[in-house]
Design a protein around this motif. Structure first.
Motif, short mmCIF file in Angstrom:
data_model
loop_
_atom_site.label_atom_id
_atom_site.label_comp_id
_atom_site.label_asym_id
_atom_site.label_seq_id
_atom_site.Cartn_x
_atom_site.Cartn_y
_atom_site.Cartn_z
N ARG A 1 0.79 -1.03 0.13
CA ARG A 1 -0.13 -0.02 -0.01
C ARG A 1 0.98 1.31 0.00
O ARG A 1 1.85 1.38 0.77
CB ARG A 1 -0.86 0.02 1.32
CG ARG A 1 -1.99 0.93 1.22
CD ARG A 1 -2.87 0.62 2.43
NE ARG A 1 -3.11 1.90 3.05
CZ ARG A 1 -3.46 2.06 4.52
NH1 ARG A 1 -3.74 0.94 5.04
NH2 ARG A 1 -3.58 3.09 5.17
N PRO A 2 0.72 2.36 -0.81
CA PRO A 2 1.44 3.51 -0.94
C PRO A 2 1.11 4.30 0.53
O PRO A 2 0.01 4.14 0.94
CB PRO A 2 0.99 4.23 -1.96
CG PRO A 2 -0.45 3.79 -2.29
CD PRO A 2 -0.47 2.16 -2.10
N ARG B 1 -15.21 4.08 15.10
CA ARG B 1 -16.20 3.23 14.33
C ARG B 1 -16.77 2.43 15.52
O ARG B 1 -18.03 2.50 15.43
CB ARG B 1 -15.62 2.36 13.45
CG ARG B 1 -16.42 1.65 12.23
CD ARG B 1 -15.37 0.98 11.51
NE ARG B 1 -14.52 2.11 10.58
CZ ARG B 1 -13.26 1.81 10.34
NH1 ARG B 1 -12.69 0.56 10.93
NH2 ARG B 1 -12.74 2.66 9.54
N ARG C 1 -11.58 4.29 5.16
CA ARG C 1 -10.83 3.09 5.10
C ARG C 1 -11.78 2.14 6.06
O ARG C 1 -11.07 1.36 6.86
CB ARG C 1 -9.38 3.04 5.36
CG ARG C 1 -8.40 3.86 4.45
CD ARG C 1 -6.87 3.38 4.73
NE ARG C 1 -6.38 3.99 5.80
CZ ARG C 1 -5.78 5.26 5.79
NH1 ARG C 1 -5.88 6.04 4.67
NH2 ARG C 1 -5.31 5.59 6.91
N ARG D 1 -7.34 -3.35 -1.73
CA ARG D 1 -5.78 -3.33 -1.20
C ARG D 1 -5.02 -2.01 -1.51
O ARG D 1 -4.46 -1.58 -0.53
CB ARG D 1 -5.20 -4.36 -2.06
CG ARG D 1 -3.66 -4.87 -1.41
CD ARG D 1 -2.90 -5.90 -2.38
NE ARG D 1 -3.04 -5.76 -3.69
CZ ARG D 1 -2.26 -4.66 -4.26
NH1 ARG D 1 -1.34 -4.03 -3.70
NH2 ARG D 1 -2.32 -4.38 -5.65
N GLU D 2 -5.18 -1.50 -2.83
CA GLU D 2 -4.68 -0.02 -3.04
C GLU D 2 -5.09 0.99 -1.98
O GLU D 2 -4.31 1.58 -1.72
CB GLU D 2 -5.13 0.41 -4.55
CG GLU D 2 -4.19 -0.61 -5.66
CD GLU D 2 -4.85 -0.42 -6.99
OE1 GLU D 2 -5.59 0.63 -6.96
OE2 GLU D 2 -4.79 -1.30 -7.81
N ARG D 3 -6.48 0.95 -1.87
CA ARG D 3 -6.77 2.14 -1.02
C ARG D 3 -6.76 1.81 0.59
O ARG D 3 -7.21 2.42 1.18
CB ARG D 3 -8.25 2.19 -1.31
CG ARG D 3 -8.60 2.39 -2.76
CD ARG D 3 -10.01 3.01 -2.97
NE ARG D 3 -9.87 4.25 -3.22
CZ ARG D 3 -10.91 5.13 -3.03
NH1 ARG D 3 -12.07 4.68 -2.66
NH2 ARG D 3 -10.86 6.50 -3.17
N GLY D 4 -6.09 0.51 0.83
CA GLY D 4 -6.14 0.25 2.32
C GLY D 4 -6.95 -0.12 2.96
O GLY D 4 -7.23 0.06 3.98
N ARG E 1 -9.45 -2.84 4.70
CA ARG E 1 -9.28 -4.24 5.05
C ARG E 1 -10.39 -5.13 5.10
O ARG E 1 -11.56 -4.84 5.20
CB ARG E 1 -9.00 -4.02 6.67
CG ARG E 1 -7.67 -4.46 7.34
CD ARG E 1 -7.42 -3.85 8.99
NE ARG E 1 -8.48 -3.45 9.36
CZ ARG E 1 -9.51 -3.99 10.15
NH1 ARG E 1 -9.29 -5.11 10.63
NH2 ARG E 1 -10.50 -3.15 10.86
N TRP F 1 -1.08 -9.65 -3.42
CA TRP F 1 -0.63 -8.49 -4.16
C TRP F 1 0.12 -8.76 -5.46
O TRP F 1 -0.17 -8.35 -6.53
CB TRP F 1 0.48 -7.88 -3.24
CG TRP F 1 1.10 -6.45 -3.61
CD1 TRP F 1 0.95 -5.91 -4.74
CD2 TRP F 1 2.51 -6.14 -3.21
NE1 TRP F 1 2.04 -4.80 -4.89
CE2 TRP F 1 2.68 -4.77 -3.99
CE3 TRP F 1 3.41 -6.31 -2.11
CZ2 TRP F 1 3.75 -4.01 -3.58
CZ3 TRP F 1 4.41 -5.58 -1.72
CH2 TRP F 1 4.69 -4.43 -2.66
#
Lengths: 307, 385
Positions: free
Chosen positions: A38-39, A54, B14, B37-40, B42, B258
């Motif tokens: 993840r970036p 949450r 997220r 996955r890219e955006r994190g 879960r 990944w």
């Protein structure tokens, strides 16, 4: 030198524990984000806080015929036990209390985790929750004896059950250095009592979260926070037991305690990610045939040296 | 802006996601998992833990019902997404919308008030639903009275001759890291599966995403061998990710997924090979994993790829993936008959009941994950039907 019972220790203890628990959760999130490519993985450090927010906003919920009393009791017991256990963990030279049987106190608090996880798993009235409860009991049977022998070994080395005296007995040499087996077993049992990493089977996703399959909202927050707190407190307890307590150059004793705790905690979180989960139907045998004899031998060696 | 709504905005970023896949929805699932996955975001394994329920593909009536029951178990604030196409332009707005809905607490208050009203008018609709697919609650037995309208568990002798409660627990179709469209009805005592029956959801056997290149080649389309091997490698890594996830090793599972995503996104082979080698090494080196998979679900017949226990199947999977990875750049035309070369997933589900009986839940999940039957392939369901 030692200052048990300082009033400000009572005030400082909960935020320090919460800080360590949150740090461990954030560190684990960052590692997880980095491992999946993840970036800007560092941003994941805030994820545990988001999760907490949450859960605070969500109503608690239970399934039909759940035993709410037992469920709530278990959920609250987990952080409560962590806090009670933390009372005998010194921060440098300061601790809430330093009873003559400090090690036994810590052990007794930690055994209450058995009850907590079982109550949550059972009280959920869910087959998966029940399975999680069973798994933790089996895990308890596997790790508790080696864990107790590891504690006793450190106590034997200092010839005292008083945590402050055990820390002071290591002025010359850390117990971790000349009791490596006991130290290793202790670290493993830290993971086991916080059902973390390779010993997380009681709450594993293969059973849809196991013991924690049903709790939501604040119930879930208590449970998860309690788990992180247990991990933090048990890591912190390894410092007076095996790593010389607050002893160290330059920095004040409390800072050394914190630094050592952070290293142990961070290391455990990092190492735990490198192993798959172990199932008790296989691990229990190894615990009894390998770990117990090994730590007993360690105790024998320590006993002879002390004599 | 009040404190609560600030908190809601903070919490909506997220969110944890529970992904459900319909038969034929594999392409959508893969796209969804890649975007998550890219955006994190879960992925979690239970409705209680998730904020967003993502449904991939178009579920049939039976699965739709199961999904509705699971949706009822997700506490508010919550959002449901229906992803029907793998394109990013379709998926990204859906995710944004979900985030938006989660942040809007007022909306959830209104929805809750409506639900409460409906409940008062309609009586206790939820009363008496005793199991939720994939999250098997208390089972029902033959005798033992009722609690809250539910039958108490019946009893039966277990493998040690002790009288124990018999729970009827259904695994799937809505269960994390579980083959799409598979339903296993079990009788459990403690955490041991005593008996298992296999069913499938409507819509299985309609053609698999994983075998598309070979199907296209059979239809006479020009397909390069490298493209087919890329699909094959991705399939192996998908199964590997699932198996590692069920084995409680999220780190290695995440790496496998990944890599799978990057394979399907046509990343160049020279960038993928070292990452695969690293992953493969760490899995092969793990003695703990071998220790945990040994002797699970032994098979002695069927195809060469399946013979052995779960550990053998894991290592066969890695070999298969490595072979495919080496051929990614092969421009020669694809021979459709080559499909038979041990693609995992062609396991007939009729094998499962025999393998699962007597295994504890953890072992049973590992056995299923090590076989990872692909129910979109007609071969997987044929023997059973």
């Amino acid at each position: 030198m030692r200052e048990p019972g300082a009033v400000w220790a009572v005030v400082v203890l909960p935020p320090v524990m919460a800080g360590l628990a949150l740090g461990a959760a954030g560190w684990d999130s960052v590692l997880a984000a980095r491992d999946t490519g993840r970036p800007r993985a560092l941003r994941a450090a805030a994820d545990p806080l988001r999760e907490a927010a949450r859960l605070l906003l969500r109503p608690p919920r239970t399934v039909v015929a759940a035993d709410r009393l037992l469920l709530r009791a278990g959920v609250v017991l987990l952080p409560a036990v962590a806090l009670l256990a933390a009372m005998v963990v010194p921060l440098g030279d300061v601790m809430v209390m330093d009873p003559a049987v400090g090690v036994v106190w810590f052990n007794a608090m930690e055994v209450a985790v058995w009850a907590a996880v079982w109550l949550v798993g059972w009280g959920s009235n869910s087959a998966f929750g029940l399975v999680g409860g069973y798994r933790f009991l089996a895990q308890g049977l596997a790790y508790e004896l080696p864990h107790m022998f590891a504690l006793i070994t450190a106590a034997l080395g200092a010839q005292s059950l008083r945590v402050g005296e055990i820390a002071q007995a290591q002025q010359g040499l850390w117990f971790a250095v000349w009791m490596p087996v006991a130290f290793a077993v202790y670290l493993l049992s830290v993971l086991a009592m916080a059902f973390w990493g390779p010993l997380a089977h009681p709450v594993a996703d293969d059973a849809a979260g196991g013991a924690v399959v049903e709790p939501s909202g604040p119930d879930r927050l208590f449970f998860l926070a309690g788990r992180y707190a247990l991990l933090a407190v048990a890591s912190a307890f390894s410092v007076p037991l095996f790593l010389g307590g607050g002893a160290g150059p330059l920095l004040p004793a409390w800072a050394w305690s914190l630094v050592k705790t952070a290293v142990v905690l961070g290391g455990l979180v990092w190492a735990a990610r490198r192993f798959p989960v172990v199932r008790m139907d296989r691990f229990a045998e190894a615990a009894w045939t390998v770990l117990i004899p090994a730590v007993l031998l360690q105790m024998l060696v320590v006993g002879i040296v002390v004599l | 802006m009040g404190v609560i709504s600030r908190l809601a905005r903070f919490a909506a970023v997220r969110p944890p996601v529970f992904v459900v896949t319909a038969p034929g929805g594999t392409a959508v699932r893969l796209a969804v998992e890649a975007v998550l996955r890219e955006r994190g975001w879960r992925s979690v394994a239970s409705p209680a833990a998730c904020s967003v329920l993502v449904v991939c593909g178009r579920p049939g009536p039976d699965l739709e019902q199961a999904i509705d029951r699971v949706w009822n178990e997700v506490p508010p604030p919550r959002a449901r997404i229906r992803a029907v196409a793998p394109e990013r332009e379709h998926l990204l707005p859906l995710l944004e919308q979900a985030e938006h809905e989660l942040a809007d607490l007022r909306r959830h208050r209104v929805l809750r008030a409506e639900e409460n009203l409906a409940e008062e008018q309609g009586g206790h609709q939820e009363f008496g639903h005793e199991h939720h697919d994939g999250h098997g609650k208390s089972g029902h037995g033959h005798h033992g009275g009722k609690v809250a309208g539910l039958d108490m568990a019946g009893q039966g002798a277990d493998r040690d001759g002790l009288k124990l409660d018999v729970l009827h627990v259904q695994l799937g179709p809505v269960l994390a890291d579980w083959p799409t469209g598979l339903v296993v009805r079990t009788e459990m005592q403690g955490d041991v599966v005593q008996r298992a029956e296999v069913e499938t959801c409507a819509g299985v056997g309609g053609g698999s995403f994983w075998t598309e290149p070979w199907a296209a080649a059979r239809d006479g389309e020009p397909v390069a061998r490298g493209a087919a091997e890329r699909r094959r490698a991705a399939r192996c890594l998908d199964t590997l990710g699932r198996l590692l996830s069920v084995a409680g090793w999220p780190r290695a599972a995440g790496q496998a997924r990944w890599l799978r995503d990057d394979l399907l996104a046509d990343h160049p082979p020279e960038r993928l090979a070292p990452r695969f080698a690293q992953l493969s090494d760490s899995v092969l080196r793990s003695r703990t994993l071998r220790w945990m998979l040994r002797d699970l679900g032994p098979i002695d017949a069927a195809s060469a790829l399946l013979v052995g226990d779960a550990a053998d199947r894991l290592y066969a999977l890695l070999v298969e993936a490595r072979t495919a990875m080496d051929l990614l750049g092969d421009p020669t035309p694809l021979d459709p008959a080559d499909e038979a070369r041990g693609v995992p997933g062609a396991v007939p589900v009729s094998l499962l009941p025999g393998l699962l009986a007597g295994a504890d839940l953890g072992a049973a999940r590992l056995i299923v994950a090590s076989l990872d039957p692909d129910l979109d392939r007609p071969a997987a369901v044929a023997v059973h039907a």
